[in-house]
Design a protein around this motif. Structure first.
Motif, short mmCIF file in Angstrom:
data_model
loop_
_atom_site.label_atom_id
_atom_site.label_comp_id
_atom_site.label_asym_id
_atom_site.label_seq_id
_atom_site.Cartn_x
_atom_site.Cartn_y
_atom_site.Cartn_z
N ALA A 543 0.76 -1.18 0.05
CA ALA A 543 0.09 0.17 -0.02
C ALA A 543 0.93 1.24 0.16
O ALA A 543 2.02 1.12 0.68
CB ALA A 543 -1.05 -0.11 1.15
N GLY A 607 -4.56 4.31 0.90
CA GLY A 607 -3.70 3.02 0.80
C GLY A 607 -4.91 1.98 0.47
O GLY A 607 -6.14 2.00 0.62
N ASP A 636 -5.13 2.60 -4.63
CA ASP A 636 -4.46 3.12 -3.30
C ASP A 636 -4.81 4.67 -2.91
O ASP A 636 -5.08 5.09 -2.02
CB ASP A 636 -2.95 3.35 -3.61
CG ASP A 636 -1.98 2.10 -3.12
OD1 ASP A 636 -2.09 1.87 -2.10
OD2 ASP A 636 -1.75 1.52 -4.28
#
Length: 797
Positions: A543, A607, A636
């Motif tokens: 992430a 993320g 993300d």
């Protein structure tokens, strides 16, 4: 402190002189704890060993003097070779050996009876050594512990386990000195406290020249979505031709396999190129490493398996394909190029899609500004502590007060309370309230004020199950031939279960045909020239870090973007004209119709895991409001939801109390929780991964953990392991804390903008492959509407 004369003479003959930080480490030999931060290629590992070589001298006393601990087995072998060069060159009678999972039983047994002067090992092997009754004898002469790549260990449970082991060692060897080595540290004081919470000196070497790093310019713009960077294959091959040796990093193993396959197809000159990742067979990885060390390869396509430490001086270019997601990881990978002191690393970064152009620009700016990212670690996990208590019991009886004091000396556990410790001890002794009636989990008893194993035979079971690395459910892949099957690597059990004879997939850069499953082994034959499936390897899907998302949002606020390629700058400018660009202190939510559906786009920048969780929770609120959500996709930076009715007020969707209530309901019986519980239960020792030397299959372990999870939820919902499971799930796979941080950042500044059509920034989300359907009232309404139209058409309405 001075080095032995033979070693000084040998260094002089070689024309080598000590770097300032290496001399400073010699001068600080007596310091209880030191964190050395030095650039990659700066000789930090040798710096960590110099005080040991000085103290051992030309007539070393018998016994173990120094432990070297590395996160990688390959790194211990590499260090052994590098360290033996000066020791053997100066004819010093110093024994250097390694001890990992690859060390033979005979050698491991001899090392316990007659330890070398310097032992190179891993956290798991050290835990095993400390679990034996003769641990006090093995470590009685220990003076120093050197921990390499400390930053990498500090980010995982392996590091938490290691800190507990160091505290145990300190009880056996009170004069123990600690040395931590690292190249990439975002918060040196925090890492120093992690290494030694009482006192730790920080020594920062000259960082050397800044890296020569830039974005790889290509004729064709990157695609709007997807990953892999295959659009730039020709440009990358040109760079490989222009350099001696190139490392081409990818974020996942599947992407590395796809890229390597396409690279090989376009490699008209037949340049020698290899592939290296953690799912390949050890024999294949070692062949690539040996060819690399011998200078026989022009490029290696790789993943995080080559992030750390192995010293290949001939690498003169690193290419990062895809946004790095994390600045610290990028700096670590850049350091693989020109692995020499005061030589600038050369690297290129290639965005895999249009949005990643912005993320790559943010990463380049962060590297230029010497800004590293790092998410703060929470308190030491209690499942690791439970394993440590069992390990301590395997080595002999212990006093609970002494062990609590010992645990509190470790950086991750300084905030541990006595009730929390006692709960872990009770779990180790009885299994907890719901399980104390079963003999299987009655493992410890208190006798004469000291805790010990109820059955000494349990020590062997405890040793077989030490470690915090959880085996994923994988099957070996072997080439079917008359020699018994050449190992190629491994694939996930779930992927293997989808294969039927004749299916093809990529592994090790070649296409293979699935022939069948024999004795839990996937048997294949070579099948060139076919379009393959792609194995779902266990490569981590990173992430984007908080630091990078903040920098991306700051880039959006600029008046213009001269540092971005024209195609990306025009895209952002169009978004600003049509709607607006996301801001750091506000939450942008766009609403628009498309293809007969209403759509909601939330730019949360939290993320991938958090944005997916946010989508699950927001759609639950939408369902309750009768907005009939049908599905979503998440990246993300944003979540796109499609539904039947438009959202007119976004604020209620982000009520934190309501989202947390939805999280509690969702986590209750969710597969995420069961998967997390399985890992927690294995680490804490509730479930065995090995019994009588035989490894349980992933299916066996999952079956056991599912039954236990359901039992504890029903009869003991406050059980210690359910508490730990919840903490782990929220912090890891669910990442709810980043949702909380995002909502705290924006407060009530939520901007819902209604637009007539898809916006430029939202458009790429429609191309994302992972679309998750929602089965609720929206689906029911669609079925009812379709039925009504059909009846009307038939004249029956």
């Amino acid at each position: 402190m001075h080095l032995p004369a033979p070693l000084t003479d040998w260094l002089a003959k070689k024309g080598w002189t000590l770097h300032p930080h290496q001399q400073q480490m010699l001068d600080r030999a007596a310091t209880p704890a030191t964190l050395l931060i030095a650039p990659t290629g700066g000789g930090k590992t040798l710096a960590g060993f110099l005080p040991t070589l000085a103290e051992l001298g030309t007539t070393p006393p018998p016994g173990l003097h120094t432990l070297y601990i590395s996160p990688l087995k390959a790194l211990t072998a590499d260090i052994r070779r590098n360290l033996r060069t000066p020791v053997e060159g100066a004819s010093l009678p110093i024994r250097i050996e390694d001890r990992t999972g690859d060390t033979s039983y005979t050698q491991r047994r001899r090392q316990r009876a007659d330890p070398p002067h310097i032992l190179l090992t891993t956290p798991e092997s050290l835990a095993l050594l400390l679990s034996y009754e003769d641990a006090p004898k093995i470590f009685q002469s220990l003076q120093r512990v050197v921990i390499d790549e400390l930053h990498a260990l500090a980010e995982s449970k392996r590091g938490d386990q290691l800190m507990l082991l160091l505290s145990r060692l300190e009880s056996l060897s009170p004069n123990l000195r600690r040395v931590g080595l690292s190249a990439t540290v975002e918060d040196p004081p925090a890492l120093a406290r992690y290494l030694s919470p009482t006192a730790c000196d920080i020594l920062q070497a000259d960082p050397g020249p800044d890296p020569d790093i830039a974005m790889l310019e290509t004729e064709a713009p990157p695609p709007w979505s997807g990953g892999g960077g295959r659009y730039a294959m020709r440009a990358i091959l040109d760079e490989v031709r222009r350099h001696r040796t190139t490392l081409i990093f990818h974020n996942t193993r599947a992407q590395a396999e796809l890229f390597f396959h396409d690279l090989w197809l376009q490699n008209d000159e037949g340049l020698p190129i290899g592939i290296h990742h953690g799912s390949l067979a050890r024999e294949q990885r070692e062949r690539v490493e040996a060819a690399m060390a011998a200078g026989q390869l022009r490029a290696v396509v790789c993943t995080g398996s080559l992030d750390l430490g192995i010293d290949w001086g001939d690498v003169d270019l690193v290419i990062q394909v895809g946004a790095p997601k994390n600045v610290k990881r990028l700096v670590q990978r850049i350091g693989r190029a020109n692995h020499r002191y005061n030589a600038p690393s050369k690297a290129l970064i290639l965005p895999a899609n249009r949005f990643e152009v912005v993320e790559c620009r943010a990463a380049l700016d962060a590297v230029r500004d010497h800004t590293l990212d790092g998410e703060p670690r929470g308190p030491g996990p209690r499942d690791v502590l439970c394993q440590h208590i069992l390990m301590t019991a395997a080595s002999g009886p212990f006093d609970a007060n002494d062990l609590f004091t010992e645990v509190k000396r470790t950086g991750p556990y300084t905030t541990l309370t006595r009730p929390e410790f006692d709960a872990c001890l009770d779990f180790c002794a009885t299994g907890g309230y719901a399980l104390r009636a079963y003999d299987k989990w009655q493992r410890l008893l208190e006798k004469n004020g000291r805790w010990q194993l109820r059955d000494p035979r349990n020590a062997a079971v405890i040793r077989q199950n030490l470690g915090t690395i959880i085996d994923t459910e994988t099957l070996k892949v072997r080439l079917r031939n008359r020699l018994g099957g050449t190992p190629l690597g491994e694939v996930e059990e779930g992927f293997a279960s989808t294969l039927t004879p004749g299916d093809t997939f990529l592994i090790g850069g070649e296409i293979v045909r699935y022939e069948g499953l024999r004795e839990m082994t996937v048997e294949v034959t070579r099948q060139p020239g076919r379009d393959p499936k792609v194995a779902t390897f266990n490569g981590t899907k990173f992430a984007t870090s908080t630091l990078l998302t903040q920098r991306i949002l700051e880039i959006f606020q600029a008046d213009s973007w001269p540092d971005l390629p024209a195609h990306t700058a025009q895209w952002l400018a169009l978004q600003r004209d049509v709607s607006r660009l996301p801001q750091p202190d506000r939450l942008l939510v766009e609403s628009f119709p498309h293809d007969g559906r209403e759509h909601l786009c939330i730019y949360g920048f939290a993320g991938r895991n958090a944005m997916q969780t946010l989508a699950l929770l927001v759609t639950k609120v939408m369902e309750d409001q009768g907005l009939a959500p049908l599905g979503f996709t998440a990246t993300d930076y944003a979540t796109l939801i499609w539904c039947l009715d438009p959202v007119t007020d976004a604020a209620p969707l982000f009520d934190l109390d309501r989202l947390r209530e939805g999280l509690e309901t969702w986590l209750g019986g969710n597969a995420v929780m069961k998967r997390t519980f399985r890992a927690t239960a294995i680490i804490a020792g509730l479930i065995e991964r090995s019994h009588q030397g035989r490894r349980k299959t992933g299916r066996q372990a999952t079956f056991s953990s599912d039954i236990l999870y359901d039992t504890l939820r029903k009869y003991d919902p406050d059980h210690l392991l359910l508490q730990v499971t919840r903490e782990e799930a929220e912090r890891g796979l669910v990442d709810f804390s980043r949702i909380e941080d995002m909502l705290a950042r924006v407060g009530n500044r939520i901007d819902l903008i209604r637009l007539p059509r898809v916006t430029p920034l939202a458009a790429p989300l429609f191309l994302e492959p992972n679309k998750i359907p929602i089965h609720g009232t929206g689906r029911e309404r669609m079925v009812e509407d379709a039925a009504r139209r059909l009846m009307e058409e038939a004249g029956l309405a």
